[in-house]
Design a protein around this motif. Structure first.
Motif, PDB file in Angstrom:
ATOM      1  N   LEU A 128       0.813  -1.219   0.000  1.00  0.00           N
ATOM      2  CA  LEU A 128       0.000   0.000   0.000  1.00  0.00           C
ATOM      3  C   LEU A 128       0.845   1.268   0.000  1.00  0.00           C
ATOM      4  O   LEU A 128       0.309   2.361   0.163  1.00  0.00           O
ATOM      5  CB  LEU A 128      -0.941   0.006   1.213  1.00  0.00           C
ATOM      6  CG  LEU A 128      -2.034  -1.067   1.195  1.00  0.00           C
ATOM      7  CD1 LEU A 128      -2.892  -0.963   2.443  1.00  0.00           C
ATOM      8  CD2 LEU A 128      -2.897  -0.948  -0.047  1.00  0.00           C
ATOM      9  N   GLU A 129       2.150   1.121  -0.165  1.00  0.00           N
ATOM     10  CA  GLU A 129       2.996   2.313  -0.208  1.00  0.00           C
ATOM     11  C   GLU A 129       2.566   3.214  -1.357  1.00  0.00           C
ATOM     12  O   GLU A 129       2.354   2.766  -2.476  1.00  0.00           O
ATOM     13  CB  GLU A 129       4.467   1.917  -0.389  1.00  0.00           C
ATOM     14  CG  GLU A 129       5.407   3.096  -0.329  1.00  0.00           C
ATOM     15  CD  GLU A 129       6.868   2.671  -0.396  1.00  0.00           C
ATOM     16  OE1 GLU A 129       7.726   3.555  -0.329  1.00  0.00           O
ATOM     17  OE2 GLU A 129       7.131   1.457  -0.518  1.00  0.00           O
ATOM     18  N   GLY A 130       2.415   4.484  -1.067  1.00  0.00           N
ATOM     19  CA  GLY A 130       1.934   5.430  -2.062  1.00  0.00           C
ATOM     20  C   GLY A 130       0.472   5.763  -1.908  1.00  0.00           C
ATOM     21  O   GLY A 130      -0.029   6.673  -2.566  1.00  0.00           O
ATOM     22  N   MET A 131      -0.235   5.067  -1.019  1.00  0.00           N
ATOM     23  CA  MET A 131      -1.647   5.340  -0.802  1.00  0.00           C
ATOM     24  C   MET A 131      -1.812   6.715  -0.167  1.00  0.00           C
ATOM     25  O   MET A 131      -1.205   7.023   0.853  1.00  0.00           O
ATOM     26  CB  MET A 131      -2.245   4.263   0.103  1.00  0.00           C
ATOM     27  CG  MET A 131      -3.744   4.366   0.309  1.00  0.00           C
ATOM     28  SD  MET A 131      -4.698   3.949  -1.166  1.00  0.00           S
ATOM     29  CE  MET A 131      -4.454   2.180  -1.266  1.00  0.00           C
ATOM     30  N   GLU A 132      -2.644   7.559  -0.767  1.00  0.00           N
ATOM     31  CA  GLU A 132      -2.819   8.930  -0.293  1.00  0.00           C
ATOM     32  C   GLU A 132      -4.130   9.144   0.447  1.00  0.00           C
ATOM     33  O   GLU A 132      -4.325  10.194   1.053  1.00  0.00           O
ATOM     34  CB  GLU A 132      -2.767   9.894  -1.482  1.00  0.00           C
ATOM     35  CG  GLU A 132      -1.387  10.007  -2.105  1.00  0.00           C
ATOM     36  CD  GLU A 132      -0.404  10.690  -1.169  1.00  0.00           C
ATOM     37  OE1 GLU A 132      -0.708  11.782  -0.668  1.00  0.00           O
ATOM     38  OE2 GLU A 132       0.665  10.108  -0.926  1.00  0.00           O
ATOM     39  N   ILE A 133      -5.034   8.188   0.404  1.00  0.00           N
ATOM     40  CA  ILE A 133      -6.313   8.397   1.074  1.00  0.00           C
ATOM     41  C   ILE A 133      -6.187   8.087   2.561  1.00  0.00           C
ATOM     42  O   ILE A 133      -5.324   7.321   2.980  1.00  0.00           O
ATOM     43  CB  ILE A 133      -7.417   7.501   0.454  1.00  0.00           C
ATOM     44  CG1 ILE A 133      -7.106   6.014   0.672  1.00  0.00           C
ATOM     45  CG2 ILE A 133      -7.603   7.805  -1.010  1.00  0.00           C
ATOM     46  CD1 ILE A 133      -8.232   5.105   0.254  1.00  0.00           C
ATOM     47  N   PRO A 134      -7.024   8.684   3.401  1.00  0.00           N
ATOM     48  CA  PRO A 134      -6.998   8.388   4.831  1.00  0.00           C
ATOM     49  C   PRO A 134      -7.640   7.031   5.094  1.00  0.00           C
ATOM     50  O   PRO A 134      -8.851   6.915   5.276  1.00  0.00           O
ATOM     51  CB  PRO A 134      -7.812   9.534   5.444  1.00  0.00           C
ATOM     52  CG  PRO A 134      -8.741   9.948   4.362  1.00  0.00           C
ATOM     53  CD  PRO A 134      -8.004   9.738   3.067  1.00  0.00           C
ATOM     54  N   ASP A 175      -6.896  12.239  -8.245  1.00  0.00           N
ATOM     55  CA  ASP A 175      -6.249  10.974  -7.914  1.00  0.00           C
ATOM     56  C   ASP A 175      -6.134  10.824  -6.412  1.00  0.00           C
ATOM     57  O   ASP A 175      -5.630  11.701  -5.732  1.00  0.00           O
ATOM     58  CB  ASP A 175      -4.846  10.889  -8.527  1.00  0.00           C
ATOM     59  CG  ASP A 175      -4.899  10.767 -10.027  1.00  0.00           C
ATOM     60  OD1 ASP A 175      -5.935  10.306 -10.524  1.00  0.00           O
ATOM     61  OD2 ASP A 175      -3.911  11.142 -10.688  1.00  0.00           O
ATOM     62  N   ALA A 176      -6.607   9.687  -5.886  1.00  0.00           N
ATOM     63  CA  ALA A 176      -6.461   9.403  -4.464  1.00  0.00           C
ATOM     64  C   ALA A 176      -5.284   8.492  -4.210  1.00  0.00           C
ATOM     65  O   ALA A 176      -4.933   8.202  -3.087  1.00  0.00           O
ATOM     66  CB  ALA A 176      -7.739   8.756  -3.916  1.00  0.00           C
ATOM     67  N   LEU A 177      -4.674   8.015  -5.293  1.00  0.00           N
ATOM     68  CA  LEU A 177      -3.533   7.103  -5.155  1.00  0.00           C
ATOM     69  C   LEU A 177      -2.418   7.591  -6.045  1.00  0.00           C
ATOM     70  O   LEU A 177      -2.603   7.777  -7.233  1.00  0.00           O
ATOM     71  CB  LEU A 177      -3.950   5.691  -5.584  1.00  0.00           C
ATOM     72  CG  LEU A 177      -2.915   4.592  -5.425  1.00  0.00           C
ATOM     73  CD1 LEU A 177      -2.628   4.352  -3.961  1.00  0.00           C
ATOM     74  CD2 LEU A 177      -3.393   3.309  -6.082  1.00  0.00           C
ATOM     75  N   LYS A 178      -1.290   7.854  -5.451  1.00  0.00           N
ATOM     76  CA  LYS A 178      -0.120   8.266  -6.229  1.00  0.00           C
ATOM     77  C   LYS A 178       0.770   7.066  -6.423  1.00  0.00           C
ATOM     78  O   LYS A 178       1.254   6.489  -5.473  1.00  0.00           O
ATOM     79  CB  LYS A 178       0.631   9.376  -5.501  1.00  0.00           C
ATOM     80  CG  LYS A 178      -0.152  10.686  -5.428  1.00  0.00           C
ATOM     81  CD  LYS A 178       0.651  11.757  -4.750  1.00  0.00           C
ATOM     82  CE  LYS A 178      -0.123  13.066  -4.687  1.00  0.00           C
ATOM     83  NZ  LYS A 178       0.622  14.124  -3.990  1.00  0.00           N
ATOM     84  N   GLY A 179       0.964   6.673  -7.652  1.00  0.00           N
ATOM     85  CA  GLY A 179       1.732   5.467  -7.900  1.00  0.00           C
ATOM     86  C   GLY A 179       0.835   4.244  -7.811  1.00  0.00           C
ATOM     87  O   GLY A 179      -0.336   4.328  -7.455  1.00  0.00           O
ATOM     88  N   SER A 180       1.345   3.111  -8.092  1.00  0.00           N
ATOM     89  CA  SER A 180       0.588   1.872  -8.045  1.00  0.00           C
ATOM     90  C   SER A 180       1.163   0.963  -6.992  1.00  0.00           C
ATOM     91  O   SER A 180       2.335   0.625  -7.028  1.00  0.00           O
ATOM     92  CB  SER A 180       0.621   1.161  -9.416  1.00  0.00           C
ATOM     93  OG  SER A 180       0.078   1.990 -10.415  1.00  0.00           O
ATOM     94  N   PRO A 181       0.326   0.551  -5.995  1.00  0.00           N
ATOM     95  CA  PRO A 181       0.835  -0.388  -5.003  1.00  0.00           C
ATOM     96  C   PRO A 181       1.301  -1.670  -5.646  1.00  0.00           C
ATOM     97  O   PRO A 181       0.722  -2.149  -6.619  1.00  0.00           O
ATOM     98  CB  PRO A 181      -0.396  -0.642  -4.112  1.00  0.00           C
ATOM     99  CG  PRO A 181      -1.258   0.569  -4.302  1.00  0.00           C
ATOM    100  CD  PRO A 181      -1.052   0.961  -5.719  1.00  0.00           C
ATOM    101  N   VAL A 182       2.356  -2.228  -5.109  1.00  0.00           N
ATOM    102  CA  VAL A 182       2.904  -3.482  -5.609  1.00  0.00           C
ATOM    103  C   VAL A 182       2.756  -4.539  -4.523  1.00  0.00           C
ATOM    104  O   VAL A 182       3.178  -4.331  -3.401  1.00  0.00           O
ATOM    105  CB  VAL A 182       4.397  -3.313  -5.965  1.00  0.00           C
ATOM    106  CG1 VAL A 182       4.964  -4.649  -6.408  1.00  0.00           C
ATOM    107  CG2 VAL A 182       4.573  -2.276  -7.051  1.00  0.00           C
TER     108      VAL A 182
END
Length: 388
Positions: A302-308, A377-384
């Protein structure tokens, strides 16, 4: 499936104490003072003369959530690099000045957003406050009076014998009075010490002396683990009482780590909007899954997740269902499988080897729904997802 409403509550989250009322200053585009959010700072570790490397590190810090960055200026070559760095940096740049007063003026002329001055080791500093104040005012440059336990003025050190809270505060208040005597008020103050107990006492004492905005820091805090503990302890004690307007976590670690810790400290006290929060149990003899690995994989995924988003990763049936039910997204694991919760409701049960993948998928779905609702965008980047 019915969509769920996630994110920060409409009402402001509770805090332990209201902010101490201070005057307001500007560090470039960033407001510092009780009318502005608490900002997070760091300092570059690259040679300032290496402009490209310094700007690259500033870009990395900016991406990590750094609001203000400080760069060292110990030489004429460093001073010559400041105009380009100040102009091209995405966030306000503070020049860090010691020993040579001429570099204070050079940094102001270079367009730095602020200058950190150390009165204890700048030659004949007090005699030049009038000229520094005039130059700073003319250029719209703010000042940080940075008193440090390791470089107190000889007279004050002789008076107190060592860097006591009283010694630090006396130095800071004296320098503040000199600037104010010349009609300059656009400054903040720090009184740093490597001992959190002394540091906290100094800031508490200083907060009673005037309405200056305060920059918090435990100086020379140490390696990452020790420095994080010392900084969190000291900052928590002060911020929980409303004291502090901008912070820097000093670690013997890459600067980006300082930003991560600083942001997390503010988020944990509801002083900065929370983003991703992983709630995971410490594990015990009741655990029927490898909680450590699950929590690490979910965090990495979930690294990069920007939502609370609060995600609960639980390993047994005692507290697991309750914690997972209270989180936005969670799993209660046991007997080789996991119940997946979304906002209090079980949406599916999956085998243990699918828990991480399922949590990531659900988090992505939630992020997309929130992005659609917010129009951004609520997510920056794509979780891996990494499952070993």
């Amino acid at each position: 499936m019915t969509s769920v409403s996630l994110g920060m509550p409409s009402a402001p989250p509770p805090v332990l104490a209201p902010r101490r009322k201070t005057r307001q200053i500007k560090v470039g585009s960033v407001g510092v003072g009780s009318d502005s959010p608490i900002s997070v700072q760091s300092m570059t570790t690259t040679p300032t003369t290496d402009i490209n490397a310094t700007l690259q590190q500033i870009a990395e810090l900016t991406a990590s959530g750094c609001d203000i960055v400080r760069v060292a200026c110990p030489s004429a070559d460093d001073a010559e690099a400041l105009p380009i760095i100040a102009k091209k940096s995405q966030i306000p740049v503070i020049a860090d000045i010691h020993f040579q007063p001429k570099y204070v003026f050079a940094a102001i002329e270079a367009g730095c957003a602020a200058v950190r001055v150390n009165p204890g080791n700048i030659r004949k500093f007090d005699d030049q406050v009038k000229e520094i104040a005039r130059a700073a005012k003319d250029h719209g440059t703010s000042i940080r009076i940075g008193v440090n336990a390791g470089s107190l003025e000889p007279g004050i050190l002789k008076k107190y014998g060592k860097a006591t809270p009283e010694a630090l505060v006396e130095s800071a208040v004296w320098e503040a009075s000199l600037f104010e005597e010349h009609g300059f008020h656009d400054f903040k103050i720090s009184v740093k010490h490597n001992d959190p107990v002394i540091m906290v006492a100094a800031y508490e004492m200083l907060a009673e002396k005037g309405d200056w905005p305060l920059h918090l820091g435990v100086t020379e805090a140490g390696p990452a683990f020790q420095g994080t503990i010392k900084s969190a302890t000291a900052f928590g004690a002060l911020l929980s009482r409303g004291i502090g307007d901008t912070i820097r976590v000093s670690l013997s670690a890459p600067p980006v780590e300082e930003i991560k810790v600083g942001n997390q400290i503010l988020q944990s006290l509801n002083l900065r909007p929370r983003k991703l929060e992983i709630v995971s149990c410490p594990s015990c003899g009741r655990a029927q899954v490898d909680v450590y690995t699950l929590a690490e994989q979910v965090t990495a995924g979930l690294e990069g997740m920007e939502i609370p988003l609060r995600v609960a990763v639980m390993g047994c049936v005692v507290n697991g269902p309750g914690e997972a039910r209270e989180a936005d997204l969670g799993v209660a694991s046991g007997n080789g499988k996991g119940q997946i919760f979304v906002r209090g409701e079980v949406i599916k049960t999956v085998p243990e080897d699918q828990i991480v993948e399922t949590l990531i998928e659900e988090a992505m779905r939630i992020a997309e729904e929130m992005g659609d609702a917010d129009g951004e965008d609520a997510l920056k980047g794509s979780p891996v997802v990494s499952v070993s």
